[in-house]
Design a protein around this motif. Structure first.
Motif, PDB file in Angstrom:
ATOM      1  N   MET A 141      22.851  76.551   4.639  1.00  0.00           N
ATOM      2  CA  MET A 141      23.084  76.100   3.281  1.00  0.00           C
ATOM      3  C   MET A 141      21.732  75.936   2.571  1.00  0.00           C
ATOM      4  O   MET A 141      20.826  75.289   3.070  1.00  0.00           O
ATOM      5  CB  MET A 141      23.821  74.761   3.313  1.00  0.00           C
ATOM      6  N   ILE A 142      21.620  76.529   1.394  1.00  0.00           N
ATOM      7  CA  ILE A 142      20.393  76.444   0.616  1.00  0.00           C
ATOM      8  C   ILE A 142      20.556  75.349  -0.432  1.00  0.00           C
ATOM      9  O   ILE A 142      21.511  75.350  -1.203  1.00  0.00           O
ATOM     10  CB  ILE A 142      20.079  77.791  -0.061  1.00  0.00           C
ATOM     11  N   TYR A 143      19.624  74.411  -0.427  1.00  0.00           N
ATOM     12  CA  TYR A 143      19.659  73.280  -1.360  1.00  0.00           C
ATOM     13  C   TYR A 143      18.835  73.641  -2.588  1.00  0.00           C
ATOM     14  O   TYR A 143      17.615  73.735  -2.508  1.00  0.00           O
ATOM     15  CB  TYR A 143      19.120  72.034  -0.665  1.00  0.00           C
ATOM     16  N   THR A 144      19.474  73.869  -3.730  1.00  0.00           N
ATOM     17  CA  THR A 144      18.790  74.373  -4.925  1.00  0.00           C
ATOM     18  C   THR A 144      18.628  73.340  -6.029  1.00  0.00           C
ATOM     19  O   THR A 144      18.276  73.691  -7.141  1.00  0.00           O
ATOM     20  CB  THR A 144      19.554  75.581  -5.498  1.00  0.00           C
ATOM     21  N   THR A 169      13.908  74.765  -9.854  1.00  0.00           N
ATOM     22  CA  THR A 169      14.133  75.093 -11.263  1.00  0.00           C
ATOM     23  C   THR A 169      12.871  75.561 -11.977  1.00  0.00           C
ATOM     24  O   THR A 169      12.713  75.286 -13.175  1.00  0.00           O
ATOM     25  CB  THR A 169      14.693  73.854 -11.990  1.00  0.00           C
ATOM     26  N   PRO A 170      11.956  76.293 -11.342  1.00  0.00           N
ATOM     27  CA  PRO A 170      10.704  76.628 -12.030  1.00  0.00           C
ATOM     28  C   PRO A 170      10.902  77.506 -13.263  1.00  0.00           C
ATOM     29  O   PRO A 170      10.224  77.308 -14.273  1.00  0.00           O
ATOM     30  CB  PRO A 170       9.868  77.327 -10.960  1.00  0.00           C
ATOM     31  N   LEU A 171      11.818  78.452 -13.212  1.00  0.00           N
ATOM     32  CA  LEU A 171      12.025  79.316 -14.376  1.00  0.00           C
ATOM     33  C   LEU A 171      12.667  78.552 -15.534  1.00  0.00           C
ATOM     34  O   LEU A 171      12.323  78.770 -16.696  1.00  0.00           O
ATOM     35  CB  LEU A 171      12.860  80.541 -13.999  1.00  0.00           C
ATOM     36  N   ARG A 172      13.575  77.659 -15.215  1.00  0.00           N
ATOM     37  CA  ARG A 172      14.186  76.845 -16.264  1.00  0.00           C
ATOM     38  C   ARG A 172      13.168  75.884 -16.869  1.00  0.00           C
ATOM     39  O   ARG A 172      13.170  75.632 -18.075  1.00  0.00           O
ATOM     40  CB  ARG A 172      15.392  76.087 -15.719  1.00  0.00           C
ATOM     41  N   ARG A 173      12.275  75.358 -16.042  1.00  0.00           N
ATOM     42  CA  ARG A 173      11.219  74.473 -16.552  1.00  0.00           C
ATOM     43  C   ARG A 173      10.254  75.244 -17.448  1.00  0.00           C
ATOM     44  O   ARG A 173       9.821  74.745 -18.478  1.00  0.00           O
ATOM     45  CB  ARG A 173      10.458  73.826 -15.397  1.00  0.00           C
ATOM     46  N   LEU A 174       9.923  76.469 -17.046  1.00  0.00           N
ATOM     47  CA  LEU A 174       9.054  77.311 -17.867  1.00  0.00           C
ATOM     48  C   LEU A 174       9.724  77.615 -19.205  1.00  0.00           C
ATOM     49  O   LEU A 174       9.091  77.515 -20.257  1.00  0.00           O
ATOM     50  CB  LEU A 174       8.714  78.612 -17.131  1.00  0.00           C
ATOM     51  N   ALA A 175      11.002  77.955 -19.171  1.00  0.00           N
ATOM     52  CA  ALA A 175      11.736  78.224 -20.407  1.00  0.00           C
ATOM     53  C   ALA A 175      11.783  76.980 -21.296  1.00  0.00           C
ATOM     54  O   ALA A 175      11.635  77.068 -22.515  1.00  0.00           O
ATOM     55  CB  ALA A 175      13.152  78.713 -20.090  1.00  0.00           C
ATOM     56  N   ALA A 176      11.971  75.810 -20.691  1.00  0.00           N
ATOM     57  CA  ALA A 176      11.995  74.561 -21.451  1.00  0.00           C
ATOM     58  C   ALA A 176      10.645  74.315 -22.116  1.00  0.00           C
ATOM     59  O   ALA A 176      10.578  73.892 -23.278  1.00  0.00           O
ATOM     60  CB  ALA A 176      12.359  73.385 -20.539  1.00  0.00           C
ATOM     61  N   GLY A 216      19.338  73.080 -19.810  1.00  0.00           N
ATOM     62  CA  GLY A 216      20.242  72.340 -18.937  1.00  0.00           C
ATOM     63  C   GLY A 216      19.567  71.423 -17.931  1.00  0.00           C
ATOM     64  O   GLY A 216      20.174  71.046 -16.932  1.00  0.00           O
ATOM     65  N   LEU A 217      18.317  71.063 -18.194  1.00  0.00           N
ATOM     66  CA  LEU A 217      17.596  70.158 -17.291  1.00  0.00           C
ATOM     67  C   LEU A 217      17.658  68.729 -17.824  1.00  0.00           C
ATOM     68  O   LEU A 217      17.812  68.514 -19.020  1.00  0.00           O
ATOM     69  CB  LEU A 217      16.132  70.583 -17.171  1.00  0.00           C
ATOM     70  N   ILE A 218      17.539  67.785 -16.927  1.00  0.00           N
ATOM     71  CA  ILE A 218      17.464  66.374 -17.313  1.00  0.00           C
ATOM     72  C   ILE A 218      16.479  65.677 -16.374  1.00  0.00           C
ATOM     73  O   ILE A 218      16.337  66.071 -15.215  1.00  0.00           O
ATOM     74  CB  ILE A 218      18.850  65.685 -17.268  1.00  0.00           C
TER      75      ILE A 218
END
Length: 127
Positions: free
Chosen positions: A1-4, A8-15, A75-77
């Motif tokens: 099981m991969i814990y994801t 979130t590096p790409l989402r953080r970069l986009a943010a 979608g990050l918090i």
């Protein structure tokens, strides 16, 4: 099981990019303001406001909403260590404290340079 959960590096970069786009109006206002031959007081006030505004934006949005506009779009918090609530004001300030200290040092340096040079027009043209 991969814990994801925290991958979130790409989402953080986009943010970060979205939050950066929000600074465009500030740059446009600065361009208009500085092309009007303003007084030294207006220039100094503007630079102080413009330099601290991104930090206040980050601190306020992380405290009040738990995310910046860029993080909301992606979608990050940001949660505190318990992962059950958003940051307190103290935590939000501490989160950006390094950048706040760097800005304060830069402001103090700018103020010292400005005070040393009594011919402020020459100072502004030189920097």
């Amino acid at each position: 099981m991969i814990y994801t959960k925290y991958q979130t590096p790409l989402r953080r970069l986009a943010a970060t990019l979205v939050d950066g786009l929000l600074s465009i109006p500030i740059l446009l206002i600065e361009n208009i303001l500085l092309n009007q031959n303003p007084s030294e007081t207006i220039i100094a006030t503007w630079y102080i406001l413009a330099s601290f505004l991104p930090l206040f934006y980050s601190i306020f949005f992380h405290y009040y909403y738990g995310r910046t506009i860029g993080k909301a779009v992606t979608g990050l918090i940001v949660l505190d260590i318990s992962e059950t609530r958003t940051l307190t004001l103290r935590q939000a300030i501490l989160r950006d404290s390094f950048y706040l200290i760097v800005q304060l040092i830069g402001f103090i340096y700018y103020f010292i340079l400005f005070q040393r040079n009594k011919d402020s027009n020459l100072f502004i043209e030189g920097y």
